[in-house]
Scaffold this active site. Structure first.
Site, PDB file in Angstrom:
ATOM      1  CG  HIS A  32      39.735  42.287  40.224  1.00  0.00           C
ATOM      2  ND1 HIS A  32      40.890  42.689  40.398  1.00  0.00           N
ATOM      3  CD2 HIS A  32      39.480  42.904  38.680  1.00  0.00           C
ATOM      4  CE1 HIS A  32      41.613  43.882  39.126  1.00  0.00           C
ATOM      5  NE2 HIS A  32      40.827  43.598  37.829  1.00  0.00           N
ATOM      6  NE  ARG A  45      33.377  52.857  38.155  1.00  0.00           N
ATOM      7  CZ  ARG A  45      33.219  51.465  37.658  1.00  0.00           C
ATOM      8  NH1 ARG A  45      35.073  51.808  37.002  1.00  0.00           N
ATOM      9  NH2 ARG A  45      33.384  50.623  38.640  1.00  0.00           N
ATOM     10  CG  ASP A  98      45.119  41.097  31.824  1.00  0.00           C
ATOM     11  OD1 ASP A  98      44.852  41.701  30.488  1.00  0.00           O
ATOM     12  OD2 ASP A  98      43.791  41.835  32.460  1.00  0.00           O
ATOM     13  CB  THR A 102      42.193  40.404  39.133  1.00  0.00           C
ATOM     14  OG1 THR A 102      42.832  40.848  37.673  1.00  0.00           O
ATOM     15  CG2 THR A 102      43.320  40.825  39.978  1.00  0.00           C
TER      16      THR A 102
END
Lengths: 384, 384
Positions: B112, B121, B211, B322
């Site tokens: 993850h 990025r 989440d 995650t």
């Protein structure tokens, strides 16, 4: 001072096992809320006899003003309805005044944000592109907020060596940050943003806050999710919460934004706090800055925080972020003041600081521009 | 299921004003802890009759096992000492099982962290340099943790337009994240790090956690202090906390680290949770991943979190981050699964998802590798 009616929780000095009681600070005395005959029945007994301010915070503005009026009346009248409950301040020990629900720390000073950006990201712009549009902030650790006077142990943490391999050791870059903390009273409903012009219904009062920071730990850990252990070891607050109701005249216009804000963050009228914040290190004043220079006001912090539907709880604590001005002696932390250690600060005793040393005592105090004392937060650094 | 003895809080269905009661889930029944004659005196009445698990969590492992043994004995014996307190599960409504103290969300899955890094990025390395050395994490909002079944309103927030000027509007990139949540029981003392091999004394149990994340809000706000409003609108947890005492066999070795860890984070023996996590979207399974593939174990999260002296409180919630595997169908959020929307997911009904749509229902469930059901967290997206 009795006009301000700062509220807090306390124990008799030295009685560390007794349940805390609530009190109003009246100059050099403290009025015990649950013991004053004059206050009986003004609010439910369970609120006045609680060990923390949270139940009072939850009642909202009309209860807060009913209590203020009753206290003012009782103090004016004096006599048997109040005197048995007036304790000398020297005989009590303040404790954490409220249970901190969520703690969010903001970054509301343009000078601080820009200076930190230039120090930490010398190749980039000082400010990130979002800064002018929102009060940038993050959640801190509520469970390690401590009351003024609690010693702060130098934290250990990971710091990379020259080869990029970290080692675990005591922070070599311990810093303070001079801030104000806003204390949420009335909760808000989940899913319902609080508009700027209703934020005052939710904000109870003000504390002085020291956001202790271990810069070396923070620098290594912060990518990509932000500060964590570099901050979470301790945050100190002053023990007496000054109600915003007492600070109606201590307002000033915030600096005009360079861009923005968006309509939901616009504020009419003077929303900034006209409060000066002074830091001393071992008794010597090392910084003084104006909270009125913060670009984002308390009402804007609340409106932003709830703009996604997140709710407020009684006892939420909102740090303004470091309060800094442009002059070197207005910089609110050593990171800025010593430019991350490159430009050390020489104290009157001839000693030099880049970062805090073991035994150093930092005291941050606030006063309204009109001169009223808003309290102080004090903490001494213990060795790791 | 009765061996697991998951603990929670509930009300009679539809009785939204009644104070919650504590219960143990026993298959299709719930044992009301305060109403079972067989449990009287096992723990203080105030603990069994509390509306949240926190007082029980605070008592520590010996109290937890005394209760487990008494419940097992009572269920085995049956009869009048337990039957009056057994309620059909269909007749109760679970509520939030504990008051969340601090909520920290970690980033413990290498897949993850690396995938997010490559997506967000693209010019940098996938992993930040600190990732192999510490479980990177940040504080989330404790006050907006909600119980499974609570609908989640699509948040509004700031998202920049093509010219860089943000506007306020509903998130167009709402995502879920499939995680496990670790529930802290015994508090730890301020200033005293909890070593890896004592973390089990502080960890009470496990929930399944979603989440919820608004990726567009998160991307704009996160520099330089990390995620905030892109996450703080809601975090959902399953209602029944599965005690770690019931999961002693559900352990596996964590993947060998590529570098590190430092001595204070080293763990001997199988510390990872041998638990599978399955996500369905509108009833269709869209992901399945193994928590045993997380690089950082529960004990390591606790040791890192307290390594700077920060203390734990009963009710602290630690999200794993995650849980993702390398295969597309093992990716635990849509950000990874659709590569930030570039590679949409086609559902069996022919509809296509880049992000969650209004009305979508996400259910994340967990089961031990041996097959035991560890519960589920369910939430439906409401329009903004």
């Amino acid at each position: 001072m009795s006009d301000l009616q700062p509220l807090g929780a306390f124990r008799p000095a030295g009685a560390s096992t007794e349940a805390p009681r609530l009190g109003v600070l009246c100059g050099e005395a403290v009025l015990d809320l649950a013991a004053a005959p004059a206050l009986r029945g003004v609010l439910p007994d369970a609120v006045l006899a609680a060990p923390v301010l949270n139940p009072l915070l939850a009642l909202g503005p009309s209860a807060w003003s009913a209590l203020r009026e009753a206290v003012a009346r009782a103090l004016a009248e004096g006599g048997g309805a109040v005197e048995p409950a007036l304790l000398p301040r020297a005989g009590i020990e303040p404790v954490l005044p409220f249970e901190v629900a969520d703690y969010v720390d903001f970054f509301a000073s343009r000078v601080h944000a820009e200076t930190c950006g230039r120090i930490l990201r010398p190749d980039g712009d000082g400010l990130t592109p979002n800064w002018d549009w929102m009060p940038v902030g993050y959640h801190g650790r509520a469970g390690t907020v401590v009351v003024s006077g609690t010693p702060v142990r130098r934290p250990c943490g990971q710091v990379p060596g020259p080869d990029g391999t970290p080692r675990l050791g005591p922070s070599a870059a311990l810093d303070y940050e001079a801030e104000l903390g806003l204390v949420v009273g009335t909760p808000s409903a989940p899913g319902e943003p609080v508009p700027v012009d209703r934020a005052h219904e939710h904000l109870f009062g003000l504390v002085v806050l020291n956001d202790w920071s271990a810069r070396d730990i923070q620098a290594w850990e912060s990518a990509p999710l932000g500060p964590h252990l570099g901050k979470s070891f301790a945050t100190s607050i002053s023990p007496w919460v000054v109600p915003f109701a007492a600070l109606k005249d201590a307002r000033a216009p915030a600096p005009a934004p360079q861009r923005g804000p968006l309509p939901h963050l616009r504020e009419d009228g003077p929303g900034a706090l006209d409060v000066d914040v002074v830091t001393t290190l071992n008794g010597q004043q090392i910084a003084r800055a104006r909270a009125a220079e913060l670009s984002w006001t308390p009402a804007q912090l609340v409106a932003h925080l709830t703009s996604n539907g997140a709710s407020l709880r009684s006892g939420d604590l909102l740090g303004t972020g470091t309060i800094s001005g442009a002059a070197p002696e207005a910089r609110g932390c050593l990171l800025e003041r010593t430019w991350a250690g490159r430009d050390p600060l020489t104290l009157l005793d001839g000693s030099v600081r880049t970062w805090l040393q073991d035994g150093d005592e930092v005291v941050i105090s606030a006063c309204a521009a009109a001169g009223e004392d808003l309290g102080e937060v004090r903490g001494r650094v213990l060795p790791a």
